[in-house]
Design an enzyme around this catalytic site. Structure first.
Site, PDB file in Angstrom:
ATOM      1  N   CYS A 171      -7.890  -5.143  11.471  1.00 23.28           N
ATOM      2  CA  CYS A 171      -8.318  -6.244  12.337  1.00 23.28           C
ATOM      3  C   CYS A 171      -9.796  -6.158  12.681  1.00 23.28           C
ATOM      4  CB  CYS A 171      -7.534  -6.207  13.638  1.00 23.28           C
ATOM      5  SG  CYS A 171      -5.785  -6.118  13.385  1.00 23.28           S
ATOM      6  N   ARG A 176     -13.084  -7.233   6.031  1.00 25.55           N
ATOM      7  CA  ARG A 176     -12.057  -6.241   6.355  1.00 25.55           C
ATOM      8  C   ARG A 176     -10.680  -6.677   5.866  1.00 25.55           C
ATOM      9  NH1 ARG A 176     -14.142  -3.108  10.969  1.00 25.55           N
ATOM     10  NH2 ARG A 176     -12.051  -2.564  11.595  1.00 25.55           N
ATOM     11  N   TRP A 209      -4.930  -8.288  10.773  1.00 26.67           N
ATOM     12  CA  TRP A 209      -4.267  -7.766   9.567  1.00 26.67           C
ATOM     13  C   TRP A 209      -2.889  -7.359  10.043  1.00 26.67           C
ATOM     14  CZ3 TRP A 209      -5.181  -6.988   4.406  1.00 26.67           C
ATOM     15  CH2 TRP A 209      -4.471  -5.990   3.759  1.00 26.67           C
ATOM     16  N   ASN A 254      -6.757  -3.983  17.938  1.00 27.49           N
ATOM     17  CA  ASN A 254      -6.743  -3.423  16.590  1.00 27.49           C
ATOM     18  C   ASN A 254      -5.997  -2.093  16.679  1.00 27.49           C
ATOM     19  OD1 ASN A 254      -7.287  -2.461  14.040  1.00 27.49           O
ATOM     20  ND2 ASN A 254      -9.420  -1.943  14.466  1.00 27.49           N
ATOM     21  N   GLY A 255      -5.029  -1.863  15.805  1.00 24.37           N
ATOM     22  CA  GLY A 255      -4.290  -0.600  15.831  1.00 24.37           C
ATOM     23  C   GLY A 255      -2.796  -0.850  15.950  1.00 24.37           C
ATOM     24  N   GLU A 315      -5.377  10.396 -12.416  1.00 24.75           N
ATOM     25  CA  GLU A 315      -6.044   9.504 -11.469  1.00 24.75           C
ATOM     26  C   GLU A 315      -7.559   9.748 -11.477  1.00 24.75           C
ATOM     27  OE1 GLU A 315      -5.536   6.918  -9.949  1.00 24.75           O
ATOM     28  OE2 GLU A 315      -6.849   6.852  -8.196  1.00 24.75           O
ATOM     29  N   LYS A 326     -10.344   6.829 -12.411  1.00 21.26           N
ATOM     30  CA  LYS A 326     -11.467   6.436 -11.547  1.00 21.26           C
ATOM     31  C   LYS A 326     -12.770   6.426 -12.341  1.00 21.26           C
ATOM     32  CE  LYS A 326      -9.741   4.953  -8.974  1.00 21.26           C
ATOM     33  NZ  LYS A 326      -8.376   4.846  -8.637  1.00 21.26           N
ATOM     34  N   GLU A 357     -12.889   3.526 -14.896  1.00 21.38           N
ATOM     35  CA  GLU A 357     -13.004   2.217 -14.260  1.00 21.38           C
ATOM     36  C   GLU A 357     -14.403   1.885 -13.786  1.00 21.38           C
ATOM     37  OE1 GLU A 357      -9.580   0.761 -11.449  1.00 21.38           O
ATOM     38  OE2 GLU A 357     -10.008   2.871 -11.109  1.00 21.38           O
ATOM     39  N   HIS A 406      -1.285  22.098 -27.364  1.00 22.67           N
ATOM     40  CA  HIS A 406      -0.518  21.260 -28.305  1.00 22.67           C
ATOM     41  C   HIS A 406      -1.388  20.132 -28.861  1.00 22.67           C
ATOM     42  CE1 HIS A 406       3.125  23.383 -27.184  1.00 22.67           C
ATOM     43  NE2 HIS A 406       2.741  23.249 -25.920  1.00 22.67           N
ATOM     44  N   LYS A 435      -9.353  -7.025  -8.421  1.00 22.47           N
ATOM     45  CA  LYS A 435      -8.682  -6.199  -7.417  1.00 22.47           C
ATOM     46  C   LYS A 435      -7.170  -6.343  -7.513  1.00 22.47           C
ATOM     47  CE  LYS A 435      -8.322  -3.399  -4.018  1.00 22.47           C
ATOM     48  NZ  LYS A 435      -8.310  -2.024  -4.487  1.00 22.47           N
TER      49      LYS A 435
HETATM   50  C1  F6R Z   1      -7.154   1.592 -10.095  1.00 24.63           C
HETATM   51  C2  F6R Z   1      -6.586   0.349  -9.635  1.00 24.63           C
HETATM   52  C3  F6R Z   1      -5.483  -0.257 -10.419  1.00 24.63           C
HETATM   53  C4  F6R Z   1      -4.343  -0.636  -9.497  1.00 24.63           C
HETATM   54  C5  F6R Z   1      -3.244  -1.387 -10.260  1.00 24.63           C
HETATM   55  C6  F6R Z   1      -2.084  -1.737  -9.368  1.00 24.63           C
HETATM   56  O1  F6R Z   1      -8.204   2.006  -9.281  1.00 24.63           O
HETATM   57  O2  F6R Z   1      -6.983  -0.179  -8.639  1.00 24.63           O
HETATM   58  O3  F6R Z   1      -5.049   0.599 -11.417  1.00 24.63           O
HETATM   59  O4  F6R Z   1      -3.842   0.530  -8.920  1.00 24.63           O
HETATM   60  O5  F6R Z   1      -3.776  -2.565 -10.799  1.00 24.63           O
HETATM   61  O6  F6R Z   1      -2.483  -2.565  -8.318  1.00 24.63           O
HETATM   62  P1  F6R Z   1      -1.569  -2.750  -7.044  1.00 24.63           P
HETATM   63  O7  F6R Z   1      -1.488  -1.439  -6.359  1.00 24.63           O
HETATM   64  O8  F6R Z   1      -2.271  -3.796  -6.222  1.00 24.63           O
HETATM   65  O9  F6R Z   1      -0.241  -3.211  -7.529  1.00 24.63           O
END
Ligand code: F6R
Length: 617
Positions: A2, A31, A79, A105-106, A486, A490, A493, A509, A612
């Site tokens: 929020c 936000r 939010w 907020n919270g 992971e 990162k 990406e 292997h 996103k």
């Molecule tokens: C990696 C990333 C993507 C998401 C994937 C799933 O940094 O952001 O691999 O994790 O597209 O997205 P959500 O979690 O929104 O279903």
């Protein structure tokens, strides 16, 4: 999370309070939010307007029904946490006598008890929020002084909160308080401001004051007074903001990703919040699946994509260990095309930050068609996946703006662990004291993440030094394996560097053929205090690749001296239980990717080709 804005100005009523507050809300839009509202103090009492959806809806409402001139105002972007994102649940909330308005907020953890108390005394609550109780409690506690009323009420609240309140009888006053949630004061000439961060008022002043934990601030046009919850005066700490307005939206960080990495202690803490009863038992109220159904589950399938799938892979180790139920983790887009064996005894757990990923949504639909029970672990309220699932366990990571997921990953693991412990409690596969011990360890994680963040200098340095490397490999074992993947994701990406994560045991292997002189390799080392001599096996792996010329970057537990002879760089993380280690070990990898991409001059938050939320299959 929020956004909060407060303003008090000249005592000749005018339009500035509304303008300042609406401008602040616009600056806080980043936000993420799902409703917005304002309340004004006018000579004729309080007035308010609030609308679900984007700020534009509130603007349209204010055009349709303009609000009168005012001397003070509060505004909020919400939010949703408790209660759906509707007009009714949007803030501000007013007391029954319409004399007090509140924004928050919270999460107020004890709101159920407070609601019951108010209802018993005849107060009719109009929303599903945890916030509304505060408006009624303030009205009851008010005896001509809003600051004292706020102190009285704040002491009764458990959880996290930033609260702002105005009273119809005090046209020259806005009162705020905070506990584990931020609030900043902006100092003007003949006017003063409050904001959840400086973005709220940066367009008007750069002179600011931070409010400490458990303090109450009282703003008039010409004064700012701060006291603690007992009423003792506090000497304010003043500072000048040196960010420009756009950086302020990122809380002073260079990128949203950097900010979100630093949000992680809160993301984990907030995801744990409010999920224990006074006896320390897990109560996951959101999981409205019949306990009998959960008792007879004989298989769990986690469906997710990308980072969320790695969170599922981490959780698999813990849930199988705690619950003795087989857990499969399936990329959502693969799941429904392979004719999976799913029936009424299968629990499908869909993990998603956005709650809108089409691949995951399709897997959810398919699973339900096959008769499975579907539980969503999702960050975004009001999104589609939880709506289409049988139950939802929300992560409380707050809005994630950067395309590369960071804090959502940690919150997803945390939520999945809560689910595992809940099933263990329900099915009796762990004793209550064992569950309590794991929960205690989990509660220590936010502070330990903060330690990793505070000690990140060497990781940043290594990232800058390696900005031109063509490839980086990541090795891990047990829960360190998904962490390695992971870390590699990162880097791919956001830094556009070829990166791969391997199970360390798989090295000989095949992948060891990739090792040549100078090849950077991250190795996630398990705790030397863990079981099954995993530690010594991974230390042997480091030796094997070092002998072949690899540049070894080792993530190890504090005090693990065994790795030192074989590490070109070592990044220590605090000791924790083995199954919780990913919540710490991944943080240096996130920082490495973020820093390296920044050093390359890339757009860390908006990497090429990526969105996103992936809403197409
Ligand atoms: C990696 C990333 C993507 C998401 C994937 C799933 O940094 O952001 O691999 O994790 O597209 O997205 P959500 O979690 O929104 O279903």
């Amino acid at each position: 999370m929020c956004g909060i804005v407060g303003y008090v100005g000249p005592q000749t009523p005018g339009s500035r309070p509304l303008e300042v507050v609406m401008g602040g809300l616009a600056r806080l839009e980043y936000r993420g939010y799902d409703s917005a509202g304002v309340a004004l103090v006018t000579p004729h009492g309080l007035v308010s307007a609030k609308k679900a959806g984007k700020l534009a809806n509130l603007v349209a409402e204010l055009d349709r029904e303009p609000l009168p001139a005012a001397t003070a105002a509060i505004g909020h972007t919400r939010w949703a946490t408790h209660g759906a994102p509707t007009d009714r649940n949007a803030h501000p909330h007013l007391s029954a006598d319409q004399r007090v308005a509140v924004i928050h907020n919270g999460i107020i953890e004890n709101f159920v008890q407070l609601r019951a108390e108010l209802t018993e005394s005849g107060v009719q609550l109009l929303s599903d929020t945890d916030t509304e109780v505060v408006a009624h409690l303030l009205a009851r506690a008010y005896d001509g002084d809003l600051t004292t009323a706020m102190r009285t009420v704040a002491r009764r609240l458990h959880g996290t909160f930033t609260l702002l309140a105005v009273h119809a009888d005090a046209p020259d006053t806005v009162v705020g308080t905070r506990h584990d949630s931020p609030l900043v004061v902006g100092l003007g000439e003949g006017e003063n401001f409050l904001g959840s961060d400086v973005a709220a008022f940066i367009a008007h002043t750069r002179e600011a004051m931070e409010l400490g934990q458990d303090q109450v601030v009282t703003l008039t046009p010409s004064s700012v007074e701060i006291v603690d919850f007992d009423g003792n005066p506090i000497a304010p700490k003043r500072y000048t903001v040196d960010w420009d307005a756009s950086a302020a939206e990122k809380g002073g960080f260079r990128s949203f990703m950097d900010k979100e990495i630093h949000d992680q202690p809160h993301a984990v803490a907030d995801t744990l919040l409010g999920r224990l009863d006074p006896a320390g038992r897990l109560v996951l109220d959101e999981i409205r699946v019949d306990e009998a159904v959960l008792r007879q589950i004989d298989k769990i399938i986690v469906v997710a994509c990308g980072t969320a799938a790695y969170a599922g892979q981490v959780a698999k180790y813990a849930i199988e260990h705690w619950c003795r139920i087989p857990v499969e983790v399936e990329l959502a887009h693969e799941f429904r095309y392979r004719d999976p064996i799913v029936n009424g005894k299968t629990l499908v757990v869909a993990v998603s930050q956005s709650g809108e990923t089409m691949d995951t949504l399709m897997a959810v639909r398919h699973a339900r068609e096959q008769g499975a029970t579907v539980l969503a672990i999702v960050n975004t309220h009001g999104s589609t996946i939880p709506r289409e699932s049988d139950a939802v366990l929300y992560t409380h990571a707050g809005p994630e703006v950067a395309v590369a997921s960071t804090k959502a990953f940690l919150a997803q693991i945390t939520a999945a662990y809560l689910l595992g412990l809940y099933l263990a409690q329900l099915r009796g596969t762990k004793f209550p004291d064992e569950i309590a011990e794991i929960l205690d360890d989990l509660r220590e994680i936010p502070d330990k993440i903060q330690e990793v963040l505070d000690a990140a200098g060497p990781v940043r340095h290594a990232a800058v030094e390696m900005k031109d490397v063509p490839s980086v490999l990541f090795l891990g074992r047990h829960v360190g394996f998904p962490v390695a993947m992971e870390g590699a994701l990162k880097l791919k990406e956001i830094a556009y560097i070829h990166a791969e994560g391997f199970a360390a045991g798989e090295l000989k292997h095949g992948p060891i053929a990739l090792i040549e002189e100078g090849q950077p390799v991250f190795i996630i080392v398990p705790s030397p205090h863990g079981r099954d001599s995993l530690h010594s096996k991974v230390v042997s792996n480091i030796q094997e690749i070092r002998a072949r010329g690899a540049r070894t970057l080792v993530v190890a537990e504090e005090g693990d001296l065994d790795v030192l002879p074989f590490a070109d760089r070592v990044f220590f993380v605090p000791r924790t239980a083995s199954l919780l280690a990913p919540l710490l070990a991944v943080v240096p990898l996130q920082i490495f990717a973020c820093e390296l991409a920044a050093a390359k001059g890339l757009d860390v938050d908006q990497p090429r080709n990526l969105a996103k939320s992936v809403t197409v299959e």
